[in-house]
Write an enzyme that holds these catalytic residues in place. Structure first.
Site, PDB file in Angstrom:
ATOM      1  N   ILE A  42      41.140  42.042  34.884  1.00  0.00           N
ATOM      2  CA  ILE A  42      41.308  40.952  33.929  1.00  0.00           C
ATOM      3  C   ILE A  42      42.775  40.611  33.696  1.00  0.00           C
ATOM      4  O   ILE A  42      43.111  39.510  33.250  1.00  0.00           O
ATOM      5  CB  ILE A  42      40.637  41.323  32.591  1.00  0.00           C
ATOM      6  CG1 ILE A  42      40.441  40.071  31.718  1.00  0.00           C
ATOM      7  CG2 ILE A  42      41.415  42.415  31.854  1.00  0.00           C
ATOM      8  CD1 ILE A  42      39.537  40.305  30.520  1.00  0.00           C
ATOM      9  N   LYS A  43      43.658  41.540  34.032  1.00  0.00           N
ATOM     10  CA  LYS A  43      45.089  41.340  33.766  1.00  0.00           C
ATOM     11  C   LYS A  43      45.695  40.207  34.589  1.00  0.00           C
ATOM     12  O   LYS A  43      46.781  39.704  34.265  1.00  0.00           O
ATOM     13  CB  LYS A  43      45.854  42.634  34.034  1.00  0.00           C
ATOM     14  CG  LYS A  43      45.439  43.815  33.160  1.00  0.00           C
ATOM     15  CD  LYS A  43      45.760  43.592  31.703  1.00  0.00           C
ATOM     16  CE  LYS A  43      45.528  44.840  30.886  1.00  0.00           C
ATOM     17  NZ  LYS A  43      45.897  44.678  29.478  1.00  0.00           N
ATOM     18  N   ASP A  44      45.011  39.769  35.654  1.00  0.00           N
ATOM     19  CA  ASP A  44      45.513  38.629  36.429  1.00  0.00           C
ATOM     20  C   ASP A  44      45.671  37.401  35.537  1.00  0.00           C
ATOM     21  O   ASP A  44      46.602  36.604  35.711  1.00  0.00           O
ATOM     22  CB  ASP A  44      44.541  38.284  37.561  1.00  0.00           C
ATOM     23  CG  ASP A  44      44.504  39.332  38.653  1.00  0.00           C
ATOM     24  OD1 ASP A  44      45.264  40.317  38.555  1.00  0.00           O
ATOM     25  OD2 ASP A  44      43.709  39.179  39.595  1.00  0.00           O
TER      26      ASP A  44
END
Length: 454
Positions: A42-44
């Site tokens: 999700i950090k993208d």
């Protein structure tokens, strides 16, 4: 249809129902599988948002260097964006992060500096402090600062929250998120509460982290802080991205429960997710009594299981920490099944002939060699045969002269797979010290005997 670059594929991740782990939980339990992002986490989402906002503000200039302290996933998002946009990356991380995460960052050309975990954030050795120092020392650099950079929260307000609202057709009643930087839960939670103030937002914390007590008491208690294993959630400080007004409650999950549930998600749902996903699902089960048949729960699965192959998906690693016991045979189980068998050893002062006669009398083919009670080597029938063929007079020599390297030592929790790998034609046994300090020997025969009775 095609995309112009890999960054355009970020987001629009699937929402999937859990069926087996949660079969006894009331309501509909859904997971948002963020592993389909190009960096498998999700950090993208927030990595690209932070970069784009920094570019607009003139903080990140062409050819610049991105610096960040990261547990791995934010670094991956930043590194992928840096490849597309032409930036360099220097990341600091902690020594508790999996090797797979560090190797992945380096695969994208990033420089990675590993710092100690068990130090205060203000300590000059911490990965926070080292990243700040590097920003001061590196020309044309920008520190993303995912903990306090509010572009992190904004990314999830603009993307993750709306996606969940649309995918559930506005029926979501509970959002469950492992809390680290706080951006995901604060951004998505704020958006969802604006659409429906009745939605409950639950944060998953780890023992050793300060979030839960701070939410409940307003007290930042340093006594709550101690090292823990779970990756990606919990902190020993209060990031600006953690909006405690958005989060209705925190639930702590143990390292063991998080690790074992990580594996259960793969085995029972076919979803290969990371450690924080295990913590989030375990947290849901702990809070199950708060749900009813009308509940529609969304759990964020942050990252991919491939980054934890040396940890949560490695049975020896789990056994070393006491998380798994006797699901497979271990050295301790082999000894227990075999019963009490005294180990015979040869002292270095014994002659080769005395040692051979001892082995012949007891019908054993190998024997550890000791000096003042310490194992210093071993002798096998083959060692004696080769020595006497070369020099028959060695039969009266001290056995020390022909002994070879000792059998390897293993601990009681070592799995049968690892023990079997250590036993081969050049090494016919392993040694293990039991809980009473007594040395035992395990041979291939013992392994076969244990398996046949398993």
């Amino acid at each position: 249809m095609w995309y112009n670059n890999i960054l355009e594929t970020i987001g629009n991740t699937p929402l999937v129902r859990l069926n087996n782990i949660t079969k006894d939980v009331k309501g509909t339990i859904l997971v948002k599988v963020e592993t389909t992002n190009p960096g498998n986490s999700i950090k993208d989402r927030m990595a690209v948002k932070m970069i784009e906002d920094a570019e607009k503000a003139g903080l990140l200039k062409p050819g610049g260097t991105i610096i960040e302290g990261t547990s791995g996933n934010t670094g991956m998002g930043l590194a992928i964006a840096a490849v597309i946009k032409g930036y360099k990356c220097i990341f600091t991380t902690t020594d508790k992060q999996s090797k797979e995460k560090i190797d992945a960052l380096r695969a994208f050309g990033a420089e990675v500096i590993v710092c100690p975990t068990n130090v205060d954030p203000e300590d000059p050795r911490s990965y926070y402090s080292v990243s700040s120092r590097l920003e001061r020392e590196t020309p044309n650099s920008w520190k993303a600062n995912q903990y306090d950079n509010l572009s992190n929260t904004q990314a999830h307000y603009e993307q993750t929250g709306p996606e969940i609202w649309k995918q559930t057709e506005g029926r979501i009643t509970h959002l469950i998120v492992g809390v680290g930087t706080g951006g995901t839960i604060s951004g998505a939670g704020r958006y969802l509460k604006e659409r429906n103030p009745g939605i409950q937002v639950w944060g998953i914390d780890s023992y050793g982290s300060v979030f839960k007590k701070y939410k409940e008491t307003g007290i930042f208690d340093k006594e709550e802080i101690y090292p823990y294993i779970t990756e990606g959630i919990g902190e020993d400080f209060l990031p600006k991205n953690v909006d405690f007004d958005v989060i209705d409650l925190f639930e702590k999950v143990t390292d063991k429960d998080a690790a074992l549930m990580t594996r259960e998600i793969a085995r029972r749902e076919g979803i290969f997710a990371g450690n924080s996903a295990g913590a989030a699902v375990a947290g849901l089960l702990q809070l199950r009594e708060r749900l009813d048949s009308n509940s529609v729960v969304v759990i964020i699965l942050h990252d991919h299981g491939s980054r934890y192959m040396g940890k949560m998906y490695n049975e020896d690693w789990l056994r070393e920490r006491g998380f798994l016991k006797d699901e497979k045979l271990t050295a301790q189980a082999i000894l227990r099944k075999r019963g009490n068998v005294p180990i015979v050893m040869a002292d270095v002062e014994q002659s080769v002939l005395e040692t051979f006669n001892l082995m012949k009398t007891l019908n054993i083919s190998q024997i550890p060699v000791t000096q003042q009670g310490m194992v210093i080597g071993k002798v096998t029938e083959a060692d004696i045969l080769h020595a006497l063929l070369e020099n028959p007079t060695l039969k009266s020599a001290r056995v020390e002269e022909i002994c070879t390297q000792s059998f390897p030592f293993v601990d009681l929790l070592t799995s049968i797979d690892k023990i079997s790998a250590l036993i081969h034609k050049d090494n016919q046994a392993v040694l293990v010290e039991d809980e009473y300090g007594k040395i035992n020997i395990i041979t291939q025969y013992d392994i076969i005997n244990a398996i046949s009775g398993y």
